[in-house]
Scaffold this motif. Sequence first.
Motif, PDB file in Angstrom:
ATOM      1  N   LEU A   1      10.536   1.574   4.767  1.00  0.00           N
ATOM      2  CA  LEU A   1       9.139   1.641   4.330  1.00  0.00           C
ATOM      3  C   LEU A   1       8.635   0.271   3.882  1.00  0.00           C
ATOM      4  O   LEU A   1       7.481  -0.111   4.151  1.00  0.00           O
ATOM      5  CB  LEU A   1       8.997   2.651   3.192  1.00  0.00           C
ATOM      6  CG  LEU A   1       9.072   4.137   3.545  1.00  0.00           C
ATOM      7  CD1 LEU A   1       8.787   4.987   2.318  1.00  0.00           C
ATOM      8  CD2 LEU A   1       8.057   4.490   4.634  1.00  0.00           C
ATOM      9  N   GLY A   2       9.494  -0.460   3.199  1.00  0.00           N
ATOM     10  CA  GLY A   2       9.072  -1.771   2.708  1.00  0.00           C
ATOM     11  C   GLY A   2       8.754  -2.738   3.826  1.00  0.00           C
ATOM     12  O   GLY A   2       7.774  -3.513   3.753  1.00  0.00           O
ATOM     13  N   TYR A   3       9.572  -2.686   4.859  1.00  0.00           N
ATOM     14  CA  TYR A   3       9.321  -3.569   5.998  1.00  0.00           C
ATOM     15  C   TYR A   3       7.999  -3.218   6.671  1.00  0.00           C
ATOM     16  O   TYR A   3       7.220  -4.117   7.048  1.00  0.00           O
ATOM     17  CB  TYR A   3      10.475  -3.481   6.981  1.00  0.00           C
ATOM     18  CG  TYR A   3      10.330  -4.399   8.163  1.00  0.00           C
ATOM     19  CD1 TYR A   3      10.352  -5.792   8.001  1.00  0.00           C
ATOM     20  CD2 TYR A   3      10.156  -3.896   9.445  1.00  0.00           C
ATOM     21  CE1 TYR A   3      10.213  -6.641   9.089  1.00  0.00           C
ATOM     22  CE2 TYR A   3      10.020  -4.737  10.536  1.00  0.00           C
ATOM     23  CZ  TYR A   3      10.049  -6.119  10.356  1.00  0.00           C
ATOM     24  OH  TYR A   3       9.910  -6.957  11.425  1.00  0.00           O
ATOM     25  N   ILE A   4       7.725  -1.920   6.820  1.00  0.00           N
ATOM     26  CA  ILE A   4       6.427  -1.509   7.384  1.00  0.00           C
ATOM     27  C   ILE A   4       5.299  -1.989   6.491  1.00  0.00           C
ATOM     28  O   ILE A   4       4.251  -2.481   6.967  1.00  0.00           O
ATOM     29  CB  ILE A   4       6.383   0.021   7.543  1.00  0.00           C
ATOM     30  CG1 ILE A   4       7.438   0.487   8.557  1.00  0.00           C
ATOM     31  CG2 ILE A   4       4.993   0.482   7.982  1.00  0.00           C
ATOM     32  CD1 ILE A   4       7.548   1.994   8.661  1.00  0.00           C
ATOM     33  N   GLY A   5       5.513  -1.855   5.162  1.00  0.00           N
ATOM     34  CA  GLY A   5       4.473  -2.299   4.233  1.00  0.00           C
ATOM     35  C   GLY A   5       4.211  -3.780   4.301  1.00  0.00           C
ATOM     36  O   GLY A   5       3.054  -4.230   4.216  1.00  0.00           O
ATOM     37  N   VAL A   6       5.278  -4.576   4.472  1.00  0.00           N
ATOM     38  CA  VAL A   6       5.115  -6.035   4.566  1.00  0.00           C
ATOM     39  C   VAL A   6       4.297  -6.405   5.803  1.00  0.00           C
ATOM     40  O   VAL A   6       3.347  -7.206   5.748  1.00  0.00           O
ATOM     41  CB  VAL A   6       6.491  -6.718   4.584  1.00  0.00           C
ATOM     42  CG1 VAL A   6       6.333  -8.199   4.949  1.00  0.00           C
ATOM     43  CG2 VAL A   6       7.170  -6.587   3.232  1.00  0.00           C
ATOM     44  N   LEU A   7       4.654  -5.793   6.959  1.00  0.00           N
ATOM     45  CA  LEU A   7       3.914  -6.076   8.184  1.00  0.00           C
ATOM     46  C   LEU A   7       2.464  -5.631   8.060  1.00  0.00           C
ATOM     47  O   LEU A   7       1.534  -6.350   8.508  1.00  0.00           O
ATOM     48  CB  LEU A   7       4.579  -5.382   9.372  1.00  0.00           C
ATOM     49  CG  LEU A   7       5.928  -5.937   9.842  1.00  0.00           C
ATOM     50  CD1 LEU A   7       6.421  -5.142  11.048  1.00  0.00           C
ATOM     51  CD2 LEU A   7       5.815  -7.409  10.190  1.00  0.00           C
ATOM     52  N   ALA A   8       2.247  -4.440   7.481  1.00  0.00           N
ATOM     53  CA  ALA A   8       0.880  -3.940   7.354  1.00  0.00           C
ATOM     54  C   ALA A   8       0.053  -4.839   6.438  1.00  0.00           C
ATOM     55  O   ALA A   8      -1.133  -5.124   6.707  1.00  0.00           O
ATOM     56  CB  ALA A   8       0.920  -2.507   6.824  1.00  0.00           C
ATOM     57  N   THR A   9       0.653  -5.299   5.355  1.00  0.00           N
ATOM     58  CA  THR A   9      -0.063  -6.166   4.417  1.00  0.00           C
ATOM     59  C   THR A   9      -0.424  -7.502   5.086  1.00  0.00           C
ATOM     60  O   THR A   9      -1.548  -8.007   4.964  1.00  0.00           O
ATOM     61  CB  THR A   9       0.795  -6.411   3.167  1.00  0.00           C
ATOM     62  OG1 THR A   9       1.142  -5.155   2.584  1.00  0.00           O
ATOM     63  CG2 THR A   9       0.047  -7.259   2.166  1.00  0.00           C
ATOM     64  N   PHE A  10       0.541  -8.057   5.807  1.00  0.00           N
ATOM     65  CA  PHE A  10       0.297  -9.332   6.500  1.00  0.00           C
ATOM     66  C   PHE A  10      -0.801  -9.190   7.543  1.00  0.00           C
ATOM     67  O   PHE A  10      -1.684 -10.036   7.661  1.00  0.00           O
ATOM     68  CB  PHE A  10       1.605  -9.800   7.136  1.00  0.00           C
ATOM     69  CG  PHE A  10       1.500 -11.140   7.791  1.00  0.00           C
ATOM     70  CD1 PHE A  10       1.073 -12.268   7.087  1.00  0.00           C
ATOM     71  CD2 PHE A  10       1.832 -11.287   9.140  1.00  0.00           C
ATOM     72  CE1 PHE A  10       0.984 -13.501   7.710  1.00  0.00           C
ATOM     73  CE2 PHE A  10       1.733 -12.526   9.756  1.00  0.00           C
ATOM     74  CZ  PHE A  10       1.313 -13.637   9.049  1.00  0.00           C
ATOM     75  N   CYS A  11      -0.755  -8.078   8.256  1.00  0.00           N
ATOM     76  CA  CYS A  11      -1.783  -7.812   9.274  1.00  0.00           C
ATOM     77  C   CYS A  11      -3.152  -7.639   8.638  1.00  0.00           C
ATOM     78  O   CYS A  11      -4.170  -8.127   9.150  1.00  0.00           O
ATOM     79  CB  CYS A  11      -1.396  -6.587  10.073  1.00  0.00           C
ATOM     80  SG  CYS A  11      -2.484  -6.218  11.465  1.00  0.00           S
ATOM     81  N   PHE A  12      -3.166  -6.919   7.485  1.00  0.00           N
ATOM     82  CA  PHE A  12      -4.435  -6.709   6.787  1.00  0.00           C
ATOM     83  C   PHE A  12      -5.030  -8.025   6.316  1.00  0.00           C
ATOM     84  O   PHE A  12      -6.243  -8.270   6.437  1.00  0.00           O
ATOM     85  CB  PHE A  12      -4.216  -5.781   5.619  1.00  0.00           C
ATOM     86  CG  PHE A  12      -5.411  -5.624   4.740  1.00  0.00           C
ATOM     87  CD1 PHE A  12      -6.531  -4.898   5.149  1.00  0.00           C
ATOM     88  CD2 PHE A  12      -5.453  -6.230   3.484  1.00  0.00           C
ATOM     89  CE1 PHE A  12      -7.647  -4.774   4.338  1.00  0.00           C
ATOM     90  CE2 PHE A  12      -6.566  -6.111   2.668  1.00  0.00           C
ATOM     91  CZ  PHE A  12      -7.661  -5.377   3.096  1.00  0.00           C
ATOM     92  N   ILE A  13      -4.198  -8.943   5.833  1.00  0.00           N
ATOM     93  CA  ILE A  13      -4.682 -10.232   5.340  1.00  0.00           C
ATOM     94  C   ILE A  13      -5.280 -11.054   6.483  1.00  0.00           C
ATOM     95  O   ILE A  13      -6.373 -11.642   6.367  1.00  0.00           O
ATOM     96  CB  ILE A  13      -3.539 -10.990   4.645  1.00  0.00           C
ATOM     97  CG1 ILE A  13      -3.128 -10.258   3.365  1.00  0.00           C
ATOM     98  CG2 ILE A  13      -3.954 -12.429   4.341  1.00  0.00           C
ATOM     99  CD1 ILE A  13      -1.905 -10.828   2.698  1.00  0.00           C
ATOM    100  N   LEU A  14      -4.560 -11.056   7.604  1.00  0.00           N
ATOM    101  CA  LEU A  14      -5.071 -11.822   8.741  1.00  0.00           C
ATOM    102  C   LEU A  14      -6.383 -11.237   9.260  1.00  0.00           C
ATOM    103  O   LEU A  14      -7.326 -11.983   9.596  1.00  0.00           O
ATOM    104  CB  LEU A  14      -4.034 -11.855   9.862  1.00  0.00           C
ATOM    105  CG  LEU A  14      -2.748 -12.641   9.579  1.00  0.00           C
ATOM    106  CD1 LEU A  14      -1.830 -12.594  10.793  1.00  0.00           C
ATOM    107  CD2 LEU A  14      -3.059 -14.079   9.195  1.00  0.00           C
ATOM    108  N   ALA A  15      -6.445  -9.934   9.335  1.00  0.00           N
ATOM    109  CA  ALA A  15      -7.678  -9.296   9.803  1.00  0.00           C
ATOM    110  C   ALA A  15      -8.820  -9.542   8.840  1.00  0.00           C
ATOM    111  O   ALA A  15      -9.977  -9.726   9.249  1.00  0.00           O
ATOM    112  CB  ALA A  15      -7.437  -7.792   9.986  1.00  0.00           C
TER     113      ALA A  15
END
Length: 877
Positions: free
Chosen positions: A759-773
């Motif tokens: 779950l944490g790895y998914i959260g890290v990717l999602a957070t990074f993607c959200f920041i870039l977007a």
Amino acid sequence: MTATSNWSEWGWALLQLLLVAYLAYAKVSVCRHRGDPENPQLLKDGDAILGGILSFHTSWKDRQDNYTKKPLPLECTSLNFRDFQIAQAIIFAIEEINNSTELLPGISLGYKMYDTCGSTARSVRVALALANGNEVVSAQSEAPCTRPAQVQAIMGETSSSTCMAVATVIGPFHIPLISHFATCACLSDKTKYPSFLRTIPSDYYQSRALAQLVKHFGWTWVGAIRSNNDYGNNGMAIFTETAQQLGICLEYSVSFIRTDPPNKIQKIIEIIKCSSSKVIVAFLSYLDLDVLIPILSNYNLTGYQWVGSESWIRDSQTAERDQLHILDGAIGLFIPKAHVSGMKEFILDVKTLNASGKEMFTEFWETLFSCKFKYSKSSAENRRECTGHEDLGGLQHSFTDMSFMPIFNNVYKGVYAVAHALHNILGCNETCNYKMQLDPFMILQQIRKIYLKTKEGDDVYFNENGDPPARYEIINWQPGESGIVDFVTVGLYDATLPVDKQLSLQNKSLIWTRNTKQVPVSVCSEKCPPGTRKVLQKGKPVCCYDCIRCAEGEISNITDSIICVKCLPEFWSNERRDACVKKKAEFLSYEEMMGALLTAASLFGTCMTAVVAFIFFRYRKTPIVRANNSELSFLLLFSLTLCFLCSLTFIGRPSEWSCMLRHTAFGITFVLCISCVLGKTMVVLMAFRASLPGSNVMKWFGPTQQRLSVLVFTLIQVTICFLWLTISPPFPFKNFKITKDQMILECALGSTLGFWAVLGYIGVLATFCFILAFLARKLPDNFNEAKFITFSMLIFCAVWITFIPAYVSSPGKFSVAVEIFAILASSFGLLICNFIPKCYIILLRPEKNTKKNMMGKLWSSSRLCVRTNAFYFICLF
């Protein structure tokens, strides 16, 4: 002068002493019986003499002795016809032996029978008379003043207390004392009573049998009355001990004896009246019960179920005195029926009494027929004269009642045991050794070894305690048509059998108190039904209790259970708390409403994704599809399809494979999905950065690099999942803690660290993607890809942030539903935000699906991008 005088005085004294010693030595030594001699009431000479200690009278007249002169002998009263029958049985056995040519040939047996009047002191006195004789005996001084015992054995007594006293006195002389009716278990102690034997079983067995009988009928709350003597006290002590072992409680236990004052008996009556128990165990002698019956009748104490000992349960005299039928329905133990051919006729032929004791015969006959002999000193002048030849045939009297024939048989066995012992000692064959001195100790030892059969086939032997085998009949008092009680045998008790087979009741209808056929109920508390347990009432016996319902998850499946048994973890108690039923397995199934809705949502999302993929494939050459990088778009749609489908692995009964698949499939598909979104976001940002003059950044982020980034991001999650499955994978688990009556079938995480790493790895990717977007949200309005990605990642992050507390706090299958809902919600968010606006333009606003409209102002100001191949990337993405 003084010394000479002293010596003369001493010499004179010495001379006198020598003279006295000489005269004493010369005088003949005489052994004298101290006190008045005791004369037997029934007597017959013989080569060997048997003694008899019987109570021909049951009491004596009271008198006040002032001890100023020698007390007179006891004046006996109340003739006891039962012991006259016993005396006749002894005489019958002796006469039968004397007439036998096989047993003691040439040897005649005689007897000396004494009347004790029911007095223990007198019994001891006559026992000494039987041992020593009464006549004055002279002997020369050189011979010791001793001689052999006058009798070879003593028959009697009926009372246990009397037998204890007599056995204590004659025990040191080793004279055998054989009782036919003394049942006290204390007499089995050979250290105290070494010469005592009996032909009736010990009360040790009778008391235990009575306790088993009471238990058999379910009576756990009883009262007890006993004779205040060794018979009653010892018998009731053993009964009480056995009763406690069997779960029987005594509400009261009182004692009395027939000579007690009326106020003591009155207290016993009050105790019975105030009691709640309906069963009375009476360990009484028949003489004591005869005193109690009239008092019970005066108070009309009927309706009690009596349980009796052998002393009175088959006594016809007791039944005759029970005029109000208080004892009707009584049940108890008695010696098994017996028949000795010729004994009844002999007992009723009382001429033998006249031959051996004329005075006793006279009193017996006058009392029996209410008459007087001419030579009688009786003052009853109104009586008719006796001839001594009256017929007993039609007489209804206790003397003619043969209900005690088993006891007479015991007497018969005792006499034969002595005769066989004498036969063995004298070495009798055709003749006997007349010259052999009969030693009581030798006779006692030989009697203990005896094993013989009577002419009726009864076994006669004694165990190491001097007791015979214990067998009893179970007797029930049943009123006859004429009002006379019938003693009906309804069962047997045999102590020689295994415990579970000792008591056997025959298939005969028993009659209970008040002439009913319904077994009386006598309990302090009603039986606790299954599903409850017993809780003792404070300050009361263990038979008084309350019935408490078993707690949830506990059962009792037997009556009167003292504990409730906890069900196994997979089971739960039913409503009645008397059985454990298997817990209902709870899991998110396809059949229930929530599972069906989630399944429908999952399938709808899958179909929706397939439709979008079809539209994009159909219009794959249009600008809007090409402008959004069709390759990543199709990969994103594929990963979204897997995301929708992986939610189905959470539905249904958990298994080993489904538990491992659901979390790993979820983790990998979502990382693949987020990786695609992240790649799209980075391309958008890099494309616009590359459109600036002199920028060469896009060469580091071409199609190959995009594919590699998605692959690398996904492989990292695959590695995490592989380690998780290798080290401590998820497994199916039955959770019994969440609900009491259900077991939750769920997948245990195995390694919690592995789960939160996924779950944490998914959260890290999602957070990074959200920041870039979020950083790319201000791109030109006509190119709003970054805005849609921002919205989709905002929804994704919001869903999974709220998922964590909801997942932790949700019980059972609802935690699974929360996880499915999070998967579906985030999947729908990605699908709708990223693809639905484009599908809207493709299908409903095709006029906007042009290169010009897509590029707008950006196209005219971005020629450099074309030259630098930036447009290529924009068109592709």
